[in-house]
Design a protein around this motif. Structure first.
Motif, PDB file in Angstrom:
ATOM      1  N   ILE A 104       0.820  -1.212   0.000  1.00  0.00           N
ATOM      2  CA  ILE A 104       0.000   0.000   0.000  1.00  0.00           C
ATOM      3  C   ILE A 104       0.859   1.269   0.000  1.00  0.00           C
ATOM      4  CG2 ILE A 104      -0.342   0.158   2.523  1.00  0.00           C
ATOM      5  CD1 ILE A 104      -2.994   0.925  -0.211  1.00  0.00           C
ATOM      6  N   ILE A 105       2.073   1.197   0.556  1.00  0.00           N
ATOM      7  CA  ILE A 105       2.933   2.404   0.559  1.00  0.00           C
ATOM      8  C   ILE A 105       3.345   2.766  -0.878  1.00  0.00           C
ATOM      9  CG2 ILE A 105       5.107   3.427   1.397  1.00  0.00           C
ATOM     10  CD1 ILE A 105       3.016   3.125   3.613  1.00  0.00           C
ATOM     11  N   PRO A 106       3.969   1.833  -1.617  1.00  0.00           N
ATOM     12  CA  PRO A 106       4.305   2.198  -3.003  1.00  0.00           C
ATOM     13  C   PRO A 106       3.065   2.429  -3.879  1.00  0.00           C
ATOM     14  CG  PRO A 106       4.881  -0.105  -2.568  1.00  0.00           C
ATOM     15  CD  PRO A 106       4.548   0.524  -1.243  1.00  0.00           C
ATOM     16  N   LEU A 107       1.997   1.659  -3.651  1.00  0.00           N
ATOM     17  CA  LEU A 107       0.780   1.865  -4.445  1.00  0.00           C
ATOM     18  C   LEU A 107       0.181   3.248  -4.142  1.00  0.00           C
ATOM     19  CD1 LEU A 107      -1.389   0.823  -6.394  1.00  0.00           C
ATOM     20  CD2 LEU A 107      -2.563  -0.194  -4.449  1.00  0.00           C
ATOM     21  N   GLY A 108       0.157   3.604  -2.869  1.00  0.00           N
ATOM     22  CA  GLY A 108      -0.344   4.924  -2.479  1.00  0.00           C
ATOM     23  C   GLY A 108       0.473   6.036  -3.101  1.00  0.00           C
ATOM     24  N   ASN A 109       1.796   5.828  -3.174  1.00  0.00           N
ATOM     25  CA  ASN A 109       2.649   6.838  -3.798  1.00  0.00           C
ATOM     26  C   ASN A 109       2.381   6.957  -5.293  1.00  0.00           C
ATOM     27  OD1 ASN A 109       3.836   7.492  -1.381  1.00  0.00           O
ATOM     28  ND2 ASN A 109       5.595   6.124  -1.672  1.00  0.00           N
ATOM     29  N   LEU A 110       2.101   5.804  -5.922  1.00  0.00           N
ATOM     30  CA  LEU A 110       1.766   5.829  -7.345  1.00  0.00           C
ATOM     31  C   LEU A 110       0.463   6.610  -7.577  1.00  0.00           C
ATOM     32  CD1 LEU A 110       2.424   4.651 -10.234  1.00  0.00           C
ATOM     33  CD2 LEU A 110       0.812   2.819  -9.674  1.00  0.00           C
ATOM     34  N   VAL A 111      -0.525   6.364  -6.720  1.00  0.00           N
ATOM     35  CA  VAL A 111      -1.809   7.074  -6.817  1.00  0.00           C
ATOM     36  C   VAL A 111      -1.580   8.580  -6.661  1.00  0.00           C
ATOM     37  CG1 VAL A 111      -4.017   7.448  -5.618  1.00  0.00           C
ATOM     38  CG2 VAL A 111      -3.255   5.106  -6.118  1.00  0.00           C
ATOM     39  N   LEU A 112      -0.758   8.943  -5.679  1.00  0.00           N
ATOM     40  CA  LEU A 112      -0.456  10.370  -5.471  1.00  0.00           C
ATOM     41  C   LEU A 112       0.198  10.983  -6.701  1.00  0.00           C
ATOM     42  CD1 LEU A 112       0.940  10.433  -1.843  1.00  0.00           C
ATOM     43  CD2 LEU A 112      -0.681  12.100  -2.762  1.00  0.00           C
ATOM     44  N   LYS A 113       1.149  10.262  -7.277  1.00  0.00           N
ATOM     45  CA  LYS A 113       1.849  10.758  -8.458  1.00  0.00           C
ATOM     46  C   LYS A 113       0.892  10.967  -9.629  1.00  0.00           C
ATOM     47  CE  LYS A 113       5.735   9.094 -10.328  1.00  0.00           C
ATOM     48  NZ  LYS A 113       6.829   8.106 -10.570  1.00  0.00           N
ATOM     49  N   LYS A 114       0.002   9.974  -9.823  1.00  0.00           N
ATOM     50  CA  LYS A 114      -0.952  10.070 -10.938  1.00  0.00           C
ATOM     51  C   LYS A 114      -1.937  11.219 -10.709  1.00  0.00           C
ATOM     52  CE  LYS A 114      -0.887   5.163 -12.374  1.00  0.00           C
ATOM     53  NZ  LYS A 114      -0.571   5.174 -13.805  1.00  0.00           N
ATOM     54  N   ALA A 115      -2.386  11.378  -9.470  1.00  0.00           N
ATOM     55  CA  ALA A 115      -3.336  12.459  -9.171  1.00  0.00           C
ATOM     56  C   ALA A 115      -2.666  13.818  -9.379  1.00  0.00           C
ATOM     57  CB  ALA A 115      -3.863  12.318  -7.739  1.00  0.00           C
ATOM     58  N   CYS A 116      -1.395  13.940  -8.965  1.00  0.00           N
ATOM     59  CA  CYS A 116      -0.678  15.202  -9.162  1.00  0.00           C
ATOM     60  C   CYS A 116      -0.442  15.469 -10.646  1.00  0.00           C
ATOM     61  CB  CYS A 116       0.638  15.194  -8.390  1.00  0.00           C
ATOM     62  SG  CYS A 116       0.403  15.346  -6.604  1.00  0.00           S
ATOM     63  N   ALA A 117      -0.198  14.405 -11.418  1.00  0.00           N
ATOM     64  CA  ALA A 117      -0.024  14.575 -12.864  1.00  0.00           C
ATOM     65  C   ALA A 117      -1.327  15.100 -13.483  1.00  0.00           C
ATOM     66  CB  ALA A 117       0.383  13.250 -13.506  1.00  0.00           C
ATOM     67  N   PHE A 118      -2.458  14.590 -13.013  1.00  0.00           N
ATOM     68  CA  PHE A 118      -3.749  15.083 -13.515  1.00  0.00           C
ATOM     69  C   PHE A 118      -3.937  16.553 -13.120  1.00  0.00           C
ATOM     70  CE2 PHE A 118      -8.534  15.280 -12.856  1.00  0.00           C
ATOM     71  CZ  PHE A 118      -8.833  15.452 -14.203  1.00  0.00           C
ATOM     72  N   LEU A 119      -3.557  16.891 -11.884  1.00  0.00           N
ATOM     73  CA  LEU A 119      -3.649  18.294 -11.451  1.00  0.00           C
ATOM     74  C   LEU A 119      -2.798  19.197 -12.343  1.00  0.00           C
ATOM     75  CD1 LEU A 119      -3.652  18.248  -7.538  1.00  0.00           C
ATOM     76  CD2 LEU A 119      -5.232  19.513  -9.017  1.00  0.00           C
ATOM     77  N   ALA A 120      -1.621  18.692 -12.731  1.00  0.00           N
ATOM     78  CA  ALA A 120      -0.753  19.489 -13.606  1.00  0.00           C
ATOM     79  C   ALA A 120      -1.422  19.709 -14.961  1.00  0.00           C
ATOM     80  CB  ALA A 120       0.602  18.804 -13.778  1.00  0.00           C
ATOM     81  N   VAL A 121      -2.110  18.673 -15.476  1.00  0.00           N
ATOM     82  CA  VAL A 121      -2.839  18.818 -16.741  1.00  0.00           C
ATOM     83  C   VAL A 121      -3.955  19.853 -16.573  1.00  0.00           C
ATOM     84  CG1 VAL A 121      -4.361  17.658 -18.392  1.00  0.00           C
ATOM     85  CG2 VAL A 121      -2.314  16.478 -17.556  1.00  0.00           C
ATOM     86  N   LEU A 122      -4.687  19.761 -15.470  1.00  0.00           N
ATOM     87  CA  LEU A 122      -5.762  20.730 -15.220  1.00  0.00           C
ATOM     88  C   LEU A 122      -5.207  22.153 -15.213  1.00  0.00           C
ATOM     89  CD1 LEU A 122      -7.825  18.941 -12.385  1.00  0.00           C
ATOM     90  CD2 LEU A 122      -8.517  19.289 -14.771  1.00  0.00           C
ATOM     91  N   GLU A 123      -4.089  22.348 -14.507  1.00  0.00           N
ATOM     92  CA  GLU A 123      -3.490  23.693 -14.452  1.00  0.00           C
ATOM     93  C   GLU A 123      -3.086  24.165 -15.840  1.00  0.00           C
ATOM     94  OE1 GLU A 123      -0.562  24.703 -11.466  1.00  0.00           O
ATOM     95  OE2 GLU A 123      -1.565  23.458  -9.960  1.00  0.00           O
ATOM     96  N   SER A 124      -2.506  23.239 -16.629  1.00  0.00           N
ATOM     97  CA  SER A 124      -2.039  23.639 -17.956  1.00  0.00           C
ATOM     98  C   SER A 124      -3.199  23.991 -18.883  1.00  0.00           C
ATOM     99  CB  SER A 124      -1.183  22.537 -18.577  1.00  0.00           C
ATOM    100  OG  SER A 124      -2.011  21.472 -19.003  1.00  0.00           O
ATOM    101  N   ARG A 125      -4.380  23.442 -18.597  1.00  0.00           N
ATOM    102  CA  ARG A 125      -5.552  23.789 -19.418  1.00  0.00           C
ATOM    103  C   ARG A 125      -6.290  25.014 -18.896  1.00  0.00           C
ATOM    104  NH1 ARG A 125      -7.698  19.105 -22.483  1.00  0.00           N
ATOM    105  NH2 ARG A 125      -5.857  17.812 -22.771  1.00  0.00           N
ATOM    106  N   GLY A 126      -5.730  25.613 -17.844  1.00  0.00           N
ATOM    107  CA  GLY A 126      -6.355  26.824 -17.315  1.00  0.00           C
ATOM    108  C   GLY A 126      -7.314  26.586 -16.161  1.00  0.00           C
ATOM    109  N   TYR A 127      -7.424  25.346 -15.706  1.00  0.00           N
ATOM    110  CA  TYR A 127      -8.312  25.061 -14.567  1.00  0.00           C
ATOM    111  C   TYR A 127      -7.500  25.070 -13.272  1.00  0.00           C
ATOM    112  CZ  TYR A 127     -11.293  23.490 -18.360  1.00  0.00           C
ATOM    113  OH  TYR A 127     -12.017  23.420 -19.508  1.00  0.00           O
ATOM    114  N   SER A 128      -6.914  26.204 -12.991  1.00  0.00           N
ATOM    115  CA  SER A 128      -5.956  26.246 -11.877  1.00  0.00           C
ATOM    116  C   SER A 128      -6.626  26.333 -10.516  1.00  0.00           C
ATOM    117  CB  SER A 128      -4.981  27.403 -12.078  1.00  0.00           C
ATOM    118  OG  SER A 128      -5.722  28.585 -12.307  1.00  0.00           O
ATOM    119  N   GLU A 129      -7.964  26.448 -10.499  1.00  0.00           N
ATOM    120  CA  GLU A 129      -8.649  26.496  -9.211  1.00  0.00           C
ATOM    121  C   GLU A 129      -9.185  25.115  -8.786  1.00  0.00           C
ATOM    122  OE1 GLU A 129      -8.625  29.423  -7.503  1.00  0.00           O
ATOM    123  OE2 GLU A 129      -7.402  29.998  -9.242  1.00  0.00           O
ATOM    124  N   LEU A 130      -9.187  24.165  -9.703  1.00  0.00           N
ATOM    125  CA  LEU A 130      -9.798  22.868  -9.377  1.00  0.00           C
ATOM    126  C   LEU A 130      -8.897  22.040  -8.471  1.00  0.00           C
ATOM    127  CD1 LEU A 130     -11.437  21.827 -12.777  1.00  0.00           C
ATOM    128  CD2 LEU A 130     -12.432  23.074 -10.841  1.00  0.00           C
TER     129      LEU A 130
END
Ligand code: C2E
Ligand code: CA
Ligand code: CA
Ligand code: CA
Length: 280
Positions: A87-113
């Motif tokens: 669960i530790i490495p899996l949890g870290n993978l989930v965090l990484k993927k979620a942050c990558a999605f946040l970066a995509v959101l920011e790059s599309r101009g959705y910086s408040e989401l």
């Protein structure tokens, strides 16, 4: 004697099948962690501000597409990961993927989401957790204010002081905390006034009880007003009907999430929804 009697034989056969299934799940999670296969990925369920109807963010929900077993529910594979020390490495993978999605959101101009990530109690009490979270934030270049962690109360029962301190550290770094599944389990024993959380997630059970009796309505509305007295915003989960949504609006609930608005969806569909080109 385990090897005599029919019932024992059936029992051990069922056990063997379950263990075999667990082995497959464990093996495929490990492979995903080692080789970056896409067996584990995230879906995103939008959260809606009730007063304005605006999307304010998403909850990231882990999914498993197994080569051998087909889709495996998070209830099953998260449990396996917790018991097999993954669960530790899996949890870290989930965090990484979620942050990558946040970066995509920011790059599309959705910086408040915002994006909320579910955190297992095992992760929360793990000493490297704080630095893993900050690493995921820094590496992806996102604003920490857009990352939210969902924790459940069970981990607070035995470790209140230590966990509460680490929640405070997250908050001081801009990260918000949501208390998941509120109202189930031991919530009533929690010292809500001392607890370092920003959101209270009203469990689906209390949403499903809306409009079934006056008594049930009082309980749900009391939880909302109690949360507000502690300066917490309330996120209702599992909202499935217009009646439930209208009740939540009338009773001052802040945010909703549920099938009535959208089911959890793939990243591409979440982006299409934001652009107004829904496929659903
Ligand atoms: P949860 O955190 O309480 O997540 C909410 C669950 O309710 C999700 O189930 C979601 O798909 C479902 N849901 C959302 N809206 C509705 C609705 O309107 N009606 C109904 N009936 N259900 C709704 P899901 O995706 O199967 O996840 C189950 C649980 O697995 C989650 O419960 C969470 O505890 C755990 N989980 C999921 N992803 C992760 C993860 O990345 N890490 C950890 N540690 N746990 C996770
Ligand atoms: Ca959750
Ligand atoms: Ca929940
Ligand atoms: Ca739940």
């Amino acid at each position: 004697d385990l090897n005599t009697g029919k019932s024992h034989m059936y029992f051990s056969r069922a056990m063997a099948e379950k263990l075999h299934r667990e082995d497959i799940i464990e093996k495929e999670i490990s492979m995903c962690l080692e080789n970056g296969t896409d067996a584990i990925y995230l879906n995103y369920q939008p959260q809606l501000h009730l007063a304005t109807g605006r999307v304010v963010g998403f909850e990231a929900l882990a999914r498993m597409r197994s080569g051998e077993l087909g889709n495996v529910s998070p209830a099953e594979f998260i449990d396996v990961a917790e018991r097999k020390q993954l669960i530790i490495p899996l949890g870290n993978l989930v965090l990484k993927k979620a942050c990558a999605f946040l970066a995509v959101l920011e790059s599309r101009g959705y910086s408040e989401l915002r994006v909320a990530v579910n955190v297992s109690g095992i992760q929360l009490i793990h000493e490297g957790f704080g630095s893993s979270v900050m690493e995921a934030v820094v590496d992806s270049g996102i604003r920490s204010e857009n990352l939210e962690l969902e924790i459940t109360e069970s981990v607070l029962l035995d470790n209140f002081a230590a966990v509460n301190k680490s929640l405070k550290d997250f908050q001081e770094n801009g990260i918000r905390i949501a208390l998941d599944d509120f109202g189930t389990g031991y919530s009533s024993f929690l010292r809500l006034n001392e607890l370092n959380v920003n959101y209270l997630k009203l469990d689906r059970y209390f949403v499903s009880m809306v409009a079934t009796s006056d008594r049930n309505d009082y309980i749900t509305s009391d939880i909302i007003s109690m949360a507000h007295k502690f300066d917490l915003e309330v996120i209702a989960e599992g909202v499935e009907t217009v009646i439930q949504r209208d009740f939540l609006i009338e009773n001052g609930c802040d945010i909703m999430q549920g099938y009535l608005f959208r089911r959890p969806m793939e990243e591409a569909d979440a982006l299409l929804m934001l652009e107004g080109f829904d496929r659903i």
